[in-house]
Design an enzyme around this catalytic site. Structure first.
Site, PDB file in Angstrom:
ATOM      1  N   ASN A   4      -7.135   0.627  36.477  1.00 52.34           N
ATOM      2  CA  ASN A   4      -7.370   2.057  36.733  1.00 52.34           C
ATOM      3  C   ASN A   4      -8.778   2.380  36.245  1.00 52.34           C
ATOM      4  O   ASN A   4      -9.007   2.431  35.045  1.00 52.34           O
ATOM      5  CB  ASN A   4      -6.317   2.873  35.974  1.00 52.34           C
ATOM      6  CG  ASN A   4      -6.592   4.369  36.027  1.00 52.34           C
ATOM      7  OD1 ASN A   4      -7.388   4.828  36.849  1.00 52.34           O
ATOM      8  ND2 ASN A   4      -5.926   5.122  35.161  1.00 52.34           N
ATOM      9  N   TRP A   5      -9.681   2.575  37.195  1.00 56.64           N
ATOM     10  CA  TRP A   5     -11.080   2.827  36.810  1.00 56.64           C
ATOM     11  C   TRP A   5     -11.302   4.271  36.365  1.00 56.64           C
ATOM     12  O   TRP A   5     -12.382   4.607  35.881  1.00 56.64           O
ATOM     13  CB  TRP A   5     -12.006   2.496  37.981  1.00 56.64           C
ATOM     14  CG  TRP A   5     -12.241   1.015  38.170  1.00 56.64           C
ATOM     15  CD1 TRP A   5     -11.581  -0.024  37.564  1.00 56.64           C
ATOM     16  CD2 TRP A   5     -13.229   0.402  39.021  1.00 56.64           C
ATOM     17  NE1 TRP A   5     -12.078  -1.226  37.976  1.00 56.64           N
ATOM     18  CE2 TRP A   5     -13.098  -0.996  38.873  1.00 56.64           C
ATOM     19  CE3 TRP A   5     -14.198   0.896  39.892  1.00 56.64           C
ATOM     20  CZ2 TRP A   5     -13.905  -1.895  39.563  1.00 56.64           C
ATOM     21  CZ3 TRP A   5     -15.005  -0.007  40.591  1.00 56.64           C
ATOM     22  CH2 TRP A   5     -14.866  -1.390  40.418  1.00 56.64           C
ATOM     23  N   LYS A   6     -10.313   5.123  36.576  1.00 55.76           N
ATOM     24  CA  LYS A   6     -10.446   6.546  36.204  1.00 55.76           C
ATOM     25  C   LYS A   6     -11.733   7.130  36.819  1.00 55.76           C
ATOM     26  O   LYS A   6     -12.110   6.741  37.916  1.00 55.76           O
ATOM     27  CB  LYS A   6     -10.416   6.701  34.686  1.00 55.76           C
ATOM     28  CG  LYS A   6      -9.251   5.971  34.032  1.00 55.76           C
ATOM     29  CD  LYS A   6      -9.084   6.329  32.595  1.00 55.76           C
ATOM     30  CE  LYS A   6      -8.013   5.451  31.981  1.00 55.76           C
ATOM     31  NZ  LYS A   6      -7.598   5.874  30.667  1.00 55.76           N
ATOM     32  N   HIS A  19      -0.169   9.928  35.931  1.00 55.38           N
ATOM     33  CA  HIS A  19      -0.869   9.404  34.746  1.00 55.38           C
ATOM     34  C   HIS A  19      -0.937  10.516  33.698  1.00 55.38           C
ATOM     35  O   HIS A  19      -1.081  11.694  34.037  1.00 55.38           O
ATOM     36  CB  HIS A  19      -2.275   8.946  35.147  1.00 55.38           C
ATOM     37  CG  HIS A  19      -2.958   8.170  34.064  1.00 55.38           C
ATOM     38  ND1 HIS A  19      -3.524   8.778  32.966  1.00 55.38           N
ATOM     39  CD2 HIS A  19      -3.152   6.836  33.894  1.00 55.38           C
ATOM     40  CE1 HIS A  19      -4.035   7.842  32.174  1.00 55.38           C
ATOM     41  NE2 HIS A  19      -3.817   6.657  32.714  1.00 55.38           N
ATOM     42  N   GLU A  65      -3.204  11.480  31.870  1.00 54.21           N
ATOM     43  CA  GLU A  65      -4.426  12.307  31.942  1.00 54.21           C
ATOM     44  C   GLU A  65      -4.296  13.372  33.026  1.00 54.21           C
ATOM     45  O   GLU A  65      -4.830  14.472  32.885  1.00 54.21           O
ATOM     46  CB  GLU A  65      -5.651  11.401  32.162  1.00 54.21           C
ATOM     47  CG  GLU A  65      -5.985  10.630  30.889  1.00 54.21           C
ATOM     48  CD  GLU A  65      -6.695   9.308  31.104  1.00 54.21           C
ATOM     49  OE1 GLU A  65      -7.199   9.054  32.213  1.00 54.21           O
ATOM     50  OE2 GLU A  65      -6.738   8.517  30.137  1.00 54.21           O
ATOM     51  N   GLU A  83       3.233   3.926  29.593  1.00 54.06           N
ATOM     52  CA  GLU A  83       1.945   4.095  28.921  1.00 54.06           C
ATOM     53  C   GLU A  83       2.083   5.107  27.781  1.00 54.06           C
ATOM     54  O   GLU A  83       2.025   6.319  28.021  1.00 54.06           O
ATOM     55  CB  GLU A  83       0.902   4.611  29.911  1.00 54.06           C
ATOM     56  CG  GLU A  83       0.643   3.680  31.071  1.00 54.06           C
ATOM     57  CD  GLU A  83      -0.774   3.837  31.603  1.00 54.06           C
ATOM     58  OE1 GLU A  83      -1.469   2.820  31.672  1.00 54.06           O
ATOM     59  OE2 GLU A  83      -1.193   4.966  31.912  1.00 54.06           O
ATOM     60  N   GLY A  86      -6.675   4.107  25.634  1.00 49.38           N
ATOM     61  CA  GLY A  86      -8.085   4.220  25.269  1.00 49.38           C
ATOM     62  C   GLY A  86      -8.343   4.297  23.770  1.00 49.38           C
ATOM     63  O   GLY A  86      -9.450   4.632  23.348  1.00 49.38           O
ATOM     64  N   SER A 107      -4.472   0.153  26.062  1.00 49.32           N
ATOM     65  CA  SER A 107      -5.324  -0.733  25.263  1.00 49.32           C
ATOM     66  C   SER A 107      -5.006  -2.221  25.456  1.00 49.32           C
ATOM     67  O   SER A 107      -5.106  -3.017  24.514  1.00 49.32           O
ATOM     68  CB  SER A 107      -5.248  -0.353  23.778  1.00 49.32           C
ATOM     69  OG  SER A 107      -5.753   0.959  23.586  1.00 49.32           O
ATOM     70  N   GLY A 154      -6.903   0.265  31.795  1.00 51.97           N
ATOM     71  CA  GLY A 154      -8.001   1.205  31.984  1.00 51.97           C
ATOM     72  C   GLY A 154      -9.330   0.545  31.651  1.00 51.97           C
ATOM     73  O   GLY A 154      -9.922  -0.160  32.471  1.00 51.97           O
ATOM     74  N   GLY A 155      -9.791   0.758  30.425  1.00 48.87           N
ATOM     75  CA  GLY A 155     -11.128   0.304  30.018  1.00 48.87           C
ATOM     76  C   GLY A 155     -11.428  -1.148  30.331  1.00 48.87           C
ATOM     77  O   GLY A 155     -12.516  -1.479  30.820  1.00 48.87           O
TER      78      GLY A 155
HETATM   79  C1  PEP Z   1      -4.782   3.858  31.373  1.00 48.68           C
HETATM   80  O1  PEP Z   1      -5.396   4.899  31.286  1.00 48.68           O
HETATM   81  O2  PEP Z   1      -3.995   3.707  32.315  1.00 48.68           O
HETATM   82  C2  PEP Z   1      -4.983   2.848  30.346  1.00 48.68           C
HETATM   83  C3  PEP Z   1      -4.021   1.996  30.149  1.00 48.68           C
HETATM   84  O3  PEP Z   1      -6.169   2.882  29.669  1.00 48.68           O
HETATM   85  P1  PEP Z   1      -6.684   1.805  28.569  1.00 48.68           P
HETATM   86  O4  PEP Z   1      -6.340   0.441  29.060  1.00 48.68           O
HETATM   87  O5  PEP Z   1      -8.152   2.047  28.478  1.00 48.68           O
HETATM   88  O6  PEP Z   1      -5.953   2.129  27.293  1.00 48.68           O
END
Ligand code: PEP
Length: 248
Positions: free
Chosen positions: A9-11, A92, A94, A162, A168, A207, A228-229
């Protein structure tokens, strides 16, 4: 057997230059023993879908519940499909926080995605306060009940667990905590959807990195990750894909 899935997920990250990361992934994974998915920002979806190799699927990060109409700034499930997507992330945390999305909102979007032929990746997860209050399973149960529709072919749907406090932050639940929630989700899906629940993949997200992926992928009922990241750089995401291939 459920095929494992590594989803990125590049957000709200990525411009034209980021397409090079996908090209690097193509080289590293011309074929793969697991499914690979990248969900870029909408501005990149069409181009990224054109660049992605045969082992890499693409998806949106949200869709509107309606097929078309006066919804400025929104994107329909059919538009995602037209841009080359096969999947869409829905609910999600967010979007639930930034856009006030409720389980009801996620439900109607999930129906729209399934109707369009997309694979919805529906996200659920507790906040830190909810976990500290001992309400994790109750919260997840409510989110699943409200967000998932009764739909023929529901077995293609993916659920991502999640924990909001792990996204994050570099903080990850214990393996026991991940197992408890994933086993609970599988049992809850089985109670509601019967045999179809066996086909539904459950991703852990929060994470995930190359350094912790292997131990997370060894947990029962973890069929992959939503990342994500660590999905933004091909080298990091590739390490996670390799760990998932080892677990498959
Ligand atoms: C996400 O936002 O879906 C996520 C899992 O982010 P991260 O891996 O950066 O915690």
């Amino acid at each position: 057997m459920r095929r494992k899935l590594a989803a990125g997920n590049w957000k709200m990250n990525g411009t034209s230059a980021s397409l090079a990361e996908v090209e690097a992934l193509n080289t590293a994974h011309p074929t793969a023993g697991v499914d690979i998915l990248i969900c870029p920002p909408a501005t990149l979806l069409s181009r990224l879908s054109g660049v992605a190799g045969p082992a890499i699927a693409t998806g949106g990060q949200d869709c509107h519940a309606a097929a078309a109409g006066a919804h400025t700034g929104d994107i329909s499930a059919d538009m995602l499909l037209d841009a080359g997507a096969s999947h869409v992330i829905l609910g999600h945390s967010e979007r639930r926080a930034d856009h006030g999305e409720t389980d009801g909102t996620v439900h109607v979007k999930t129906v729209a995605a399934l109707n369009a032929g997309l694979v919805p990746v529906v996200c659920v997860g507790e906040t830190e306060v909810e976990r500290d209050d001992g309400k994790t399973l109750q919260v997840i149960g409510t989110q699943l009940a409200g967000s998932l529709p009764d739909f023929a072919g529901i077995d293609r749907l993916v659920v991502a667990y999640e924990p909001v406090w792990a996204i994050g932050t570099g903080r990850v639940p214990t393996l026991g905590q991940i197992a408890e929630v994933h086993d609970f989700i599988r049992a809850t899906l089985a109670e509601r959807f019967g045999a179809a629940a066996e086909g539904m993949r459950l991703l852990y997200g929060g994470s995930v990195k190359p350094s912790n992926a292997a131990e997370i992928f060894a947990v029962s009922n973890v069929d992959g990750a939503l990342v994500g990241g660590a999905s933004l750089k091909a080298s990091d995401f590739s390490g996670i894909i390799a760990a998932l291939e080892q677990a498959a």
